[in-house]
Design a protein around this motif. Structure first.
Motif, PDB file in Angstrom:
ATOM      1  N   THR A  19       0.857  -1.179   0.000  1.00 38.68           N
ATOM      2  CA  THR A  19       0.000   0.000   0.000  1.00 38.68           C
ATOM      3  C   THR A  19       0.894   1.230   0.000  1.00 38.68           C
ATOM      4  O   THR A  19       1.680   1.442   0.931  1.00 38.68           O
ATOM      5  CB  THR A  19      -0.936   0.026   1.212  1.00 38.68           C
ATOM      6  OG1 THR A  19      -1.810  -1.106   1.163  1.00 38.68           O
ATOM      7  CG2 THR A  19      -1.788   1.297   1.193  1.00 38.68           C
ATOM      8  N   LEU A  20       0.801   1.992  -1.049  1.00 36.68           N
ATOM      9  CA  LEU A  20       1.564   3.225  -1.160  1.00 36.68           C
ATOM     10  C   LEU A  20       0.745   4.369  -0.588  1.00 36.68           C
ATOM     11  O   LEU A  20      -0.479   4.386  -0.696  1.00 36.68           O
ATOM     12  CB  LEU A  20       1.900   3.513  -2.619  1.00 36.68           C
ATOM     13  CG  LEU A  20       2.576   2.371  -3.391  1.00 36.68           C
ATOM     14  CD1 LEU A  20       2.889   2.819  -4.810  1.00 36.68           C
ATOM     15  CD2 LEU A  20       3.814   1.900  -2.679  1.00 36.68           C
ATOM     16  N   SER A  21       1.426   5.329  -0.002  1.00 40.39           N
ATOM     17  CA  SER A  21       0.772   6.491   0.586  1.00 40.39           C
ATOM     18  C   SER A  21       1.301   7.765  -0.051  1.00 40.39           C
ATOM     19  O   SER A  21       2.459   7.826  -0.469  1.00 40.39           O
ATOM     20  CB  SER A  21       1.022   6.546   2.090  1.00 40.39           C
ATOM     21  OG  SER A  21       0.552   5.388   2.739  1.00 40.39           O
ATOM     22  N   CYS A  22       0.455   8.750  -0.079  1.00 42.71           N
ATOM     23  CA  CYS A  22       0.834  10.071  -0.582  1.00 42.71           C
ATOM     24  C   CYS A  22       0.295  11.105   0.393  1.00 42.71           C
ATOM     25  O   CYS A  22      -0.916  11.164   0.623  1.00 42.71           O
ATOM     26  CB  CYS A  22       0.265  10.295  -1.968  1.00 42.71           C
ATOM     27  SG  CYS A  22       0.609  11.929  -2.656  1.00 42.71           S
ATOM     28  N   SER A  24       0.839  15.271   2.193  1.00 40.87           N
ATOM     29  CA  SER A  24       1.322  16.621   1.925  1.00 40.87           C
ATOM     30  C   SER A  24       1.111  17.487   3.154  1.00 40.87           C
ATOM     31  O   SER A  24       0.104  17.350   3.858  1.00 40.87           O
ATOM     32  CB  SER A  24       0.592  17.238   0.739  1.00 40.87           C
ATOM     33  OG  SER A  24       1.035  18.574   0.516  1.00 40.87           O
ATOM     34  N   SER A  25       2.064  18.350   3.389  1.00 42.23           N
ATOM     35  CA  SER A  25       1.937  19.275   4.512  1.00 42.23           C
ATOM     36  C   SER A  25       1.305  20.590   4.090  1.00 42.23           C
ATOM     37  O   SER A  25       0.928  21.407   4.934  1.00 42.23           O
ATOM     38  CB  SER A  25       3.313  19.558   5.116  1.00 42.23           C
ATOM     39  OG  SER A  25       4.163  20.139   4.137  1.00 42.23           O
ATOM     40  N   ASP A  26       1.174  20.799   2.774  1.00 44.91           N
ATOM     41  CA  ASP A  26       0.638  22.082   2.318  1.00 44.91           C
ATOM     42  C   ASP A  26      -0.453  21.958   1.278  1.00 44.91           C
ATOM     43  O   ASP A  26      -0.946  22.975   0.770  1.00 44.91           O
ATOM     44  CB  ASP A  26       1.764  22.979   1.795  1.00 44.91           C
ATOM     45  CG  ASP A  26       2.608  22.324   0.715  1.00 44.91           C
ATOM     46  OD1 ASP A  26       3.645  22.894   0.339  1.00 44.91           O
ATOM     47  OD2 ASP A  26       2.236  21.221   0.255  1.00 44.91           O
ATOM     48  N   PHE A  27      -0.862  20.749   0.924  1.00 39.18           N
ATOM     49  CA  PHE A  27      -1.945  20.528  -0.021  1.00 39.18           C
ATOM     50  C   PHE A  27      -3.000  19.668   0.648  1.00 39.18           C
ATOM     51  O   PHE A  27      -2.686  18.610   1.180  1.00 39.18           O
ATOM     52  CB  PHE A  27      -1.424  19.844  -1.288  1.00 39.18           C
ATOM     53  CG  PHE A  27      -2.461  19.703  -2.368  1.00 39.18           C
ATOM     54  CD1 PHE A  27      -3.302  18.591  -2.422  1.00 39.18           C
ATOM     55  CD2 PHE A  27      -2.597  20.674  -3.336  1.00 39.18           C
ATOM     56  CE1 PHE A  27      -4.258  18.466  -3.406  1.00 39.18           C
ATOM     57  CE2 PHE A  27      -3.549  20.558  -4.341  1.00 39.18           C
ATOM     58  CZ  PHE A  27      -4.383  19.444  -4.369  1.00 39.18           C
ATOM     59  N   VAL A  28      -4.229  20.128   0.612  1.00 38.98           N
ATOM     60  CA  VAL A  28      -5.324  19.381   1.223  1.00 38.98           C
ATOM     61  C   VAL A  28      -6.009  18.556   0.144  1.00 38.98           C
ATOM     62  O   VAL A  28      -6.555  19.084  -0.824  1.00 38.98           O
ATOM     63  CB  VAL A  28      -6.331  20.328   1.892  1.00 38.98           C
ATOM     64  CG1 VAL A  28      -7.497  19.533   2.478  1.00 38.98           C
ATOM     65  CG2 VAL A  28      -5.645  21.145   2.981  1.00 38.98           C
ATOM     66  N   PHE A  29      -5.978  17.228   0.338  1.00 39.09           N
ATOM     67  CA  PHE A  29      -6.506  16.330  -0.680  1.00 39.09           C
ATOM     68  C   PHE A  29      -8.033  16.278  -0.698  1.00 39.09           C
ATOM     69  O   PHE A  29      -8.619  15.943  -1.732  1.00 39.09           O
ATOM     70  CB  PHE A  29      -5.967  14.923  -0.455  1.00 39.09           C
ATOM     71  CG  PHE A  29      -4.497  14.796  -0.735  1.00 39.09           C
ATOM     72  CD1 PHE A  29      -3.596  14.571   0.288  1.00 39.09           C
ATOM     73  CD2 PHE A  29      -4.013  14.894  -2.031  1.00 39.09           C
ATOM     74  CE1 PHE A  29      -2.239  14.455   0.032  1.00 39.09           C
ATOM     75  CE2 PHE A  29      -2.660  14.764  -2.303  1.00 39.09           C
ATOM     76  CZ  PHE A  29      -1.767  14.550  -1.266  1.00 39.09           C
ATOM     77  N   ALA A  30      -8.664  16.589   0.396  1.00 33.42           N
ATOM     78  CA  ALA A  30     -10.121  16.513   0.453  1.00 33.42           C
ATOM     79  C   ALA A  30     -10.730  17.400  -0.630  1.00 33.42           C
ATOM     80  O   ALA A  30     -10.295  18.537  -0.824  1.00 33.42           O
ATOM     81  CB  ALA A  30     -10.608  16.937   1.833  1.00 33.42           C
ATOM     82  N   ASN A  76      -5.262  13.234   5.625  1.00 34.04           N
ATOM     83  CA  ASN A  76      -4.779  13.940   4.432  1.00 34.04           C
ATOM     84  C   ASN A  76      -3.834  13.058   3.629  1.00 34.04           C
ATOM     85  O   ASN A  76      -2.706  13.457   3.291  1.00 34.04           O
ATOM     86  CB  ASN A  76      -4.094  15.258   4.796  1.00 34.04           C
ATOM     87  CG  ASN A  76      -3.994  16.181   3.593  1.00 34.04           C
ATOM     88  OD1 ASN A  76      -4.918  16.290   2.793  1.00 34.04           O
ATOM     89  ND2 ASN A  76      -2.869  16.878   3.467  1.00 34.04           N
ATOM     90  N   THR A  77      -4.282  11.870   3.343  1.00 32.27           N
ATOM     91  CA  THR A  77      -3.442  10.879   2.674  1.00 32.27           C
ATOM     92  C   THR A  77      -4.235  10.187   1.572  1.00 32.27           C
ATOM     93  O   THR A  77      -5.407   9.864   1.753  1.00 32.27           O
ATOM     94  CB  THR A  77      -2.935   9.840   3.680  1.00 32.27           C
ATOM     95  OG1 THR A  77      -2.190  10.501   4.707  1.00 32.27           O
ATOM     96  CG2 THR A  77      -2.036   8.813   2.997  1.00 32.27           C
TER      97      THR A  77
END
Length: 124
Positions: A19-22, A24-30, A76-77
């Motif tokens: 399982t790969l994860s992505c 970000s500390s400055d981009f909100v994926f929602a 946020n992943t």
């Protein structure tokens, strides 16, 4: 631009799962459009999967059934689950966001935001 960071790659035997994860500390994926791509040794960049903010999901026809894209807004992943790994899955896997990536347009490296990739190596 925003910084996306992939993790979870590694060396695995054929038939295994990852399982790969992505994150970000400055981009909100929602409520954003996200995608995964890969580039194997000597190969062109390949679309793997995308998920739009409305929940629609797309997969490469050749990879459908072994790959699942998902998202955890609380963390946020964005995830890419890969099952029944094959040696031909060996590649650097990239996450991307901020664009409606679809299989028909292939690997759109010049749009959206991309991570640096995580290496997946599958051996027999």
């Amino acid at each position: 631009g925003f910084h996306l960071v992939e993790s979870g790659g590694g060396s695995v035997q054929a038939g295994g799962s990852l399982t790969l994860s992505c994150t970000s500390s400055d981009f909100v994926f929602a409520n954003q459009d996200v995608a995964w791509f890969r580039q194997g040794p000597g190969n062109e960049c390949q679309f793997v999967s995308s998920m739009f903010s409305d929940g629609d999901q797309y997969y490469s026809e050749s990879l459908k059934g072994r790959f699942t894209i998902s998202q955890d807004s609380a963390k946020n992943t964005v995830y890419l689950q890969i099952r029944d790994l094959k040696p031909e899955d060996t590649a650097v896997y990239y996450c991307a966001a901020g664009w409606r990536y679809i299989p028909q347009r292939g690997c759109e490296r010049n749009v959206g935001f991309w991570g640096q990739g995580t290496q997946v190596t599958v051996s027999l």
